[in-house]
Design an enzyme around this catalytic site. Structure first.
Site, PDB file in Angstrom:
ATOM      1  N   CYS A   1       5.537   5.369   9.312  1.00 15.16           N
ATOM      2  CA  CYS A   1       4.849   5.263   8.020  1.00 15.16           C
ATOM      3  C   CYS A   1       5.865   5.325   6.880  1.00 15.16           C
ATOM      4  O   CYS A   1       6.667   6.251   6.811  1.00 15.16           O
ATOM      5  CB  CYS A   1       3.829   6.371   7.830  1.00 15.16           C
ATOM      6  SG  CYS A   1       3.106   6.296   6.174  1.00 15.16           S
TER       7      CYS A   1
ATOM      8  N   ASN B   1       0.829  -1.210   0.000  1.00 19.24           N
ATOM      9  CA  ASN B   1       0.000   0.000   0.000  1.00 19.24           C
ATOM     10  C   ASN B   1       0.854   1.246   0.000  1.00 19.24           C
ATOM     11  O   ASN B   1       1.948   1.284   0.549  1.00 19.24           O
ATOM     12  CB  ASN B   1      -0.943   0.013   1.212  1.00 19.24           C
ATOM     13  CG  ASN B   1      -0.297   0.624   2.439  1.00 19.24           C
ATOM     14  OD1 ASN B   1      -0.278   1.849   2.608  1.00 19.24           O
ATOM     15  ND2 ASN B   1       0.264  -0.223   3.295  1.00 19.24           N
TER      16      ASN B   1
HETATM   17  O1  DOR Z   1       1.912   0.860   5.401  1.00 17.55           O
HETATM   18  C1  DOR Z   1       1.519   1.881   5.900  1.00 17.55           C
HETATM   19  N1  DOR Z   1       0.667   2.684   5.233  1.00 17.55           N
HETATM   20  N2  DOR Z   1       1.942   2.226   7.121  1.00 17.55           N
HETATM   21  C2  DOR Z   1       1.618   3.408   7.703  1.00 17.55           C
HETATM   22  O2  DOR Z   1       2.083   3.681   8.770  1.00 17.55           O
HETATM   23  C3  DOR Z   1       0.716   4.320   7.038  1.00 17.55           C
HETATM   24  C4  DOR Z   1       0.026   3.773   5.844  1.00 17.55           C
HETATM   25  C5  DOR Z   1      -0.282   4.863   4.846  1.00 17.55           C
HETATM   26  O3  DOR Z   1      -1.250   5.614   5.091  1.00 17.55           O
HETATM   27  O4  DOR Z   1       0.428   5.013   3.867  1.00 17.55           O
END
Ligand code: DOR
Length: 315
Positions: free
Chosen positions: A133, A69
């Protein structure tokens, strides 16, 4: 089996199962499938000071090892969160572990202070500080790769919250020595650690010869990262065992789909478990994993979850 567990602050949770941040937004979607008040705690999508639309689409890709993601911290902003999302979670009886994020240490502090001022703050049993993140500017991870920056954020957030609200630092697996970051966070006042956030990855569309995700890189979650989570949790628990890090509870997260997966993270050193990506195939996965874990412990002759934790961590 008595599945209750105490992760600090005197809030005894009825069980150790939680949602993983991001995979359940504000809880309303999952509540159509099961009562989110049945979970030990509900972890929200990380909330920042202002509303954000996140990165460009596409923002999700499936891979054989799990999901990638690049959401980029889309969210309503803290004002809408405390006015709408938190009161709703309180109304359905959820114990809430809000996840907070920021692009500066003062933003984290502002978000924590706004949470504390919320009329629904009674539903909050702790705060998870997302310093890891992978999908923000500068390749992200600006905090969780740097012990000093991590410590500064944790200390500032800790100051904003009452003593009975434990602060959990959410760590990244994308560091050479996760025990150094864990030590910095605990010394700065973290009452617990959540391990792990997603692993930085990338998928390329070989028809177009271009990255599949709008944000180019993304965070890998799901089955492929479970061994990474097990390793990271084990290393930090071992450092606690050897006295290199003060002992605090670890919330394990990373590719848990079954009760046995949850037990593996407990055996590595976790005292609570979050379920994330698995909800995309099975929205009730968190309560199913709870049932499976409880059955597994019963079959092993345990009467209490905490007895299994004590055995597993007694190395
Ligand atoms: O994988 C992630 N996606 N981890 C995060 O801490 C935030 C999230 C994002 O909103 O991109």
């Amino acid at each position: 089996v008595d599945m209750s567990v105490d992760l600090g602050g005197g809030h005894r949770l009825p069980n150790p199962l939680m949602t993983a941040s991001g995979c359940a937004a504000n809880g309303k979607e999952l509540h159509r499938f099961f009562d989110v008040g049945d979970l030990g705690a509900f972890v929200t999508k990380s909330v920042m000071a202002d509303p954000r639309s996140g990165r460009g689409t596409p923002r999700m890709a499936e891979t054989p090892s799990g999901m990638l993601n690049s959401i980029g911290l889309q969210g309503p902003g803290i004002d809408a969160f405390v006015d709408e999302d938190l009161p709703w979670l309180q109304s359905v009886g959820a114990r809430v572990l809000p996840s907070i994020a920021g692009s500066s240490s003062t933003e984290y502090a502002h978000v924590a202070a706004a949470l504390r001022a919320s009329r629904a703050f009674d539903s909050v049993i702790g705060v998870e500080v997302n310093i890891s993140c992978p999908n923000v500017a500068n390749r992200g991870l600006v905090f969780a790769c740097d012990p000093l920056a991590s410590a500064k954020v944790i200390a500032l957030v800790r100051e904003q919250l009452p003593r009975d609200i434990p602060v959990f630092a959410k760590l990244s697996p994308d560091v050479t020595d996760i025990t150094a970051i864990a030590a910095a966070c605990v010394k700065a006042g973290a009452d617990g650690l959540t391990m792990i956030n997603t692993l930085l990855g990338m998928v390329i569309d070989t028809d177009r010869l271009r990255p599949q995700l709008g944000g180019v890189t993304g965070g890998l979650s799901g089955p492929g990262i479970r061994p990474v989570a097990v390793r990271a949790i084990w290393q930090v628990r071992q450092a606690m065992f050897e006295g290199r890090i003060p002992t605090v509870p670890i919330i394990g997260v990373g590719g848990v789909r079954t009760g046995r997966d949850a037990l593996e993270l407990v055996a590595a050193g976790a005292s609570a478990i979050q379920v994330g990506t698995a909800v995309f195939n099975d929205p009730s996965a968190p309560v199913r994993v709870l049932r499976e874990l409880s059955d597994l412990l019963a079959a092993k002759g345990f009467e209490r979850f905490t007895d299994a934790v004590a055995v597993a961590h007694g190395r």
